[in-house]
Design a protein around this motif. Sequence first.
Motif, PDB file in Angstrom:
ATOM      1  N   ALA A   1     110.338  60.110  51.966  1.00 39.52           N
ATOM      2  CA  ALA A   1     108.837  59.961  52.347  1.00 39.52           C
ATOM      3  C   ALA A   1     108.993  60.108  54.093  1.00 39.52           C
ATOM      4  O   ALA A   1     107.955  59.718  54.540  1.00 39.52           O
ATOM      5  CB  ALA A   1     108.009  58.966  51.544  1.00 39.52           C
TER       6      ALA A   1
ATOM      7  N   PHE B   1     116.944  51.915  57.610  1.00 41.81           N
ATOM      8  CA  PHE B   1     116.164  53.269  57.979  1.00 41.81           C
ATOM      9  C   PHE B   1     114.769  53.246  57.012  1.00 41.81           C
ATOM     10  O   PHE B   1     113.551  53.005  57.816  1.00 41.81           O
ATOM     11  CB  PHE B   1     116.872  54.291  57.772  1.00 41.81           C
ATOM     12  N   PRO B   2     114.805  53.162  55.815  1.00 42.48           N
ATOM     13  CA  PRO B   2     113.608  53.248  54.936  1.00 42.48           C
ATOM     14  C   PRO B   2     112.764  52.048  55.321  1.00 42.48           C
ATOM     15  O   PRO B   2     111.454  52.088  55.109  1.00 42.48           O
ATOM     16  CB  PRO B   2     114.190  53.138  53.644  1.00 42.48           C
TER      17      PRO B   2
ATOM     18  N   CYS C   1     111.292  64.428  42.009  1.00 49.81           N
ATOM     19  CA  CYS C   1     110.559  63.944  43.420  1.00 49.81           C
ATOM     20  C   CYS C   1     109.744  64.682  44.094  1.00 49.81           C
ATOM     21  O   CYS C   1     109.392  64.379  45.293  1.00 49.81           O
ATOM     22  CB  CYS C   1     111.863  63.145  44.220  1.00 49.81           C
TER      23      CYS C   1
ATOM     24  N   MET D   1     116.764  57.885  45.824  1.00 45.45           N
ATOM     25  CA  MET D   1     117.523  58.923  45.527  1.00 45.45           C
ATOM     26  C   MET D   1     118.882  58.748  46.170  1.00 45.45           C
ATOM     27  O   MET D   1     119.055  58.427  47.086  1.00 45.45           O
ATOM     28  CB  MET D   1     116.890  60.268  45.650  1.00 45.45           C
TER      29      MET D   1
ATOM     30  N   VAL E   1     113.001  62.690  50.716  1.00 44.90           N
ATOM     31  CA  VAL E   1     112.779  61.974  49.481  1.00 44.90           C
ATOM     32  C   VAL E   1     112.425  60.657  49.952  1.00 44.90           C
ATOM     33  O   VAL E   1     111.724  59.939  48.967  1.00 44.90           O
ATOM     34  CB  VAL E   1     114.282  62.028  48.716  1.00 44.90           C
TER      35      VAL E   1
ATOM     36  N   ARG F   1     121.293  52.019  50.038  1.00 48.27           N
ATOM     37  CA  ARG F   1     120.073  52.696  50.793  1.00 48.27           C
ATOM     38  C   ARG F   1     119.129  52.835  49.875  1.00 48.27           C
ATOM     39  O   ARG F   1     117.742  52.972  50.214  1.00 48.27           O
ATOM     40  CB  ARG F   1     120.427  53.750  51.742  1.00 48.27           C
TER      41      ARG F   1
ATOM     42  N   GLN G   1     103.627  61.209  49.275  1.00 46.02           N
ATOM     43  CA  GLN G   1     104.465  60.356  49.964  1.00 46.02           C
ATOM     44  C   GLN G   1     104.332  58.850  49.337  1.00 46.02           C
ATOM     45  O   GLN G   1     105.497  58.335  49.297  1.00 46.02           O
ATOM     46  CB  GLN G   1     103.808  60.112  51.490  1.00 46.02           C
TER      47      GLN G   1
ATOM     48  N   ARG H   1     106.952  59.046  46.492  1.00 44.39           N
ATOM     49  CA  ARG H   1     108.493  59.216  47.170  1.00 44.39           C
ATOM     50  C   ARG H   1     108.916  57.751  47.609  1.00 44.39           C
ATOM     51  O   ARG H   1     109.901  57.430  47.660  1.00 44.39           O
ATOM     52  CB  ARG H   1     108.587  60.089  48.136  1.00 44.39           C
ATOM     53  N   ARG H   2     107.759  56.714  48.015  1.00 44.19           N
ATOM     54  CA  ARG H   2     108.298  55.654  48.423  1.00 44.19           C
ATOM     55  C   ARG H   2     108.543  54.588  47.359  1.00 44.19           C
ATOM     56  O   ARG H   2     109.252  53.861  47.661  1.00 44.19           O
ATOM     57  CB  ARG H   2     107.079  54.998  49.588  1.00 44.19           C
TER      58      ARG H   2
ATOM     59  N   GLU I   1     111.090  52.824  58.474  1.00 44.17           N
ATOM     60  CA  GLU I   1     110.047  53.786  58.474  1.00 44.17           C
ATOM     61  C   GLU I   1     108.795  53.279  57.796  1.00 44.17           C
ATOM     62  O   GLU I   1     107.782  53.666  58.072  1.00 44.17           O
ATOM     63  CB  GLU I   1     110.768  54.948  58.183  1.00 44.17           C
ATOM     64  N   HIS I   2     108.948  52.402  56.887  1.00 48.53           N
ATOM     65  CA  HIS I   2     107.673  52.433  55.927  1.00 48.53           C
ATOM     66  C   HIS I   2     107.069  51.188  55.826  1.00 48.53           C
ATOM     67  O   HIS I   2     106.087  50.702  55.338  1.00 48.53           O
ATOM     68  CB  HIS I   2     108.197  52.583  54.246  1.00 48.53           C
TER      69      HIS I   2
ATOM     70  N   ARG J   1      99.367  65.467  49.406  1.00 49.28           N
ATOM     71  CA  ARG J   1     100.255  65.096  50.242  1.00 49.28           C
ATOM     72  C   ARG J   1     100.583  63.502  50.360  1.00 49.28           C
ATOM     73  O   ARG J   1     101.681  62.858  50.404  1.00 49.28           O
ATOM     74  CB  ARG J   1      99.966  65.593  51.771  1.00 49.28           C
TER      75      ARG J   1
END
Lengths: 266, 176, 270
Positions: free
Chosen positions: A140, C105-106, C52, C86, A138, C154, C78, C81-82, C109-110, C74
């Motif tokens: 991503a 973490f998010p 989602c 949730m 979720v 988070r 993505q 979802r960014r 990652e992003h 796809r």
Amino acid sequence: MALDALANVFVRLGTASRKGITRLGFAMRFLTAVVSHSGTALTRPRLVVREVYFGGVLSLVIVGISGLFIGMVLALQGYETLVRFGASESMGVLVALSLVRELGPVVTGLLFASRAGSAVTAEIGLMKTTEQLAAMEVMAVDPIARVVAPRFWAGVISMPLLAAIFSMLGIYGGFVVGVPLLGIDAGAFWGQMQAAVDWRHDVLNGVIKSVVFAVAVSLIAVFEGYDCTPTAEGVSAATTRTVVTSAIAILALDFVLTVFMFRGGV
Amino acid sequence: MTQRAIDLWVGIFVAIGLAALLFLALKVGNLLKFNEDAHGYVIEARFDNIGNLKPRAPVRSAGVVVGRVESIALDGKTFEAVARLRIDNRFQFTRDTIAAIYTSGLLGEQFVGLEAGGDTVMLKDGDTLRKTQSAMQLEKLVSQFLFSRAADGPSGPAGATPAPTPPSSSSSGVKP
Amino acid sequence: MAPFVELADVTFGYNASRTILSGITLAVPRGKLVAVMGGSGCGKTTVLRLICGQHKPSLGEVRVGGRSVAAMNREELQAHRRRLGMLFQFGALFTDMTVFDNIAFPMREHTALPEPVIHDMVLMKLNAVGLRGTAELKPSELSGGMARRVALARSIALDPELVLYDEPFAGLDPISLSVVGQLIRKLNDALGMTSILVTHDIQESLKIVDYIYFISEGRVVAEGTPEAIRASSDPFVRQFVDGEIDGPVRFHYPAPPLAAQFGAPVGARH
């Protein structure tokens, strides 16, 4: 009635084979997915290094000690037989060939599956059960790329190194028993070994075996974890399956590889 | 466990693993020696019978390993076994060198023994040895011994020197 | 103005024989906190999964910001979802990381933000849920209520436009429960997010949400503002709000009459 029972046996056999083949198919598809999602793992080697620590470094002690003892036992047992033919000088050959060709890759594979493989299965299974994998999805973030692929590659890297360490310590164990304890000439021990062991035919083939086992064990471990039923029983069943399936896969693959590699003298 | 400590341990682990691989290849598998062999020159030896000689068996001269048997094949025309011997460049042998197949110990592995002659011309890459002596076969030896005992009576001479099969070479000639 | 999240006549089943949602229609306007309620196993979580994009509806359409989720490719998915956070039922914190790393973490990652910036942002999020002091702890060292708040931090790490809460109150003691409830409301208003709350905790929801949908057996059976729900005379709503054992929601799982089953082996169907 008896015919019914017989038919039932075949039906069960058929169902089991169908399920087995389906699972193998899923595992293969999973392998392609893991390999094709390895970009993250390879561009961020830290992820893999961390797993090498948990899979490889922490297995070092058990693998090293096992190798040492197996080499020592091989030397003792081999001596019994060889001394009857007056060929106790060939002990180095016996120990080195057994370890490099067979015992190193196979025993390391079994140890690795039960020490590291089961841990990976349990870890991934638990992440699935507690929705950590779903949470990543979720966010991503692809769990296959972020969680599965690093563990897979760490296994593929660690196991051949562990197998080499196992063989080295095993040969050293054989040396310790053979030369100081049983009084074999050190020169003969190494010399005969070097004359008989071929680096390509024996050593390289042993390494290839350990790489194949590493791929098999790592795939089984991550697949069982990712595929497990997300409950406590599901995780424990998956952990058991990892050990059992890995053992069978290693021994079966070992037979196949041995047939191809060491067929005849060539 | 900090990232630095993990990196350190993994580094040590990989180093030990690579060292073990190197150990297996060099100390156990004798990788370097093999390379020397590969740089040597090849001569051919034709035998009536090679017995249990295997590829990669050692080639010795005066007990010293000077090379290895590279391959063994059968010549379809003369029905002789053709052994290709790879000899280390450091060793040169005369053209009339005799190659024989010996057994180390009673049941040990077989190897090719080279005995240099007095010729002044040395063997080159691709040459064929003219004089060879086949492997000693236990069955032939026993039957010879029994026959000679039967023929000569109790004081038979056969025992000490196991009558070698006559050198085969020159009759079959050299084939390029 | 069109609602931000919209389910239009959505039908969904994991397989053809068992439909979980049959013809659900609901709308969540931007900036609102909406609860989706119903008994256990009625398909509430499935609603979130559809939003989602983890599942696609068999029929109907799920639209977020005017775009159909099922039609996204796809990359779009993505990106979608960014922009969404949730909160999972039991938090789903990564057990092998510290609280700090979980929230970072998010971001890691992003975004390509430098580590000092991430550090400050993580502390800000933790401060918002009152747990700045736990940054170096592992999730296993937290109480259930604290773990839920960390998970909340988070899920808002990347300042999402839409936050989905899956049973945020499950397994919490009354104090933690109202702390989490108040946080959800405050964060929603302070950050201008839109929130969907899936829960079966009616009392807490009535206190904090703007609008409530009741789902039973895959359908929306009642809806309304908290005031309207409190005053409702709908038998389902009354059963749910008052917690009666039998009513429109049956105590017994569907089965043949008891007399027909006595004496018959388990699994035999007549």
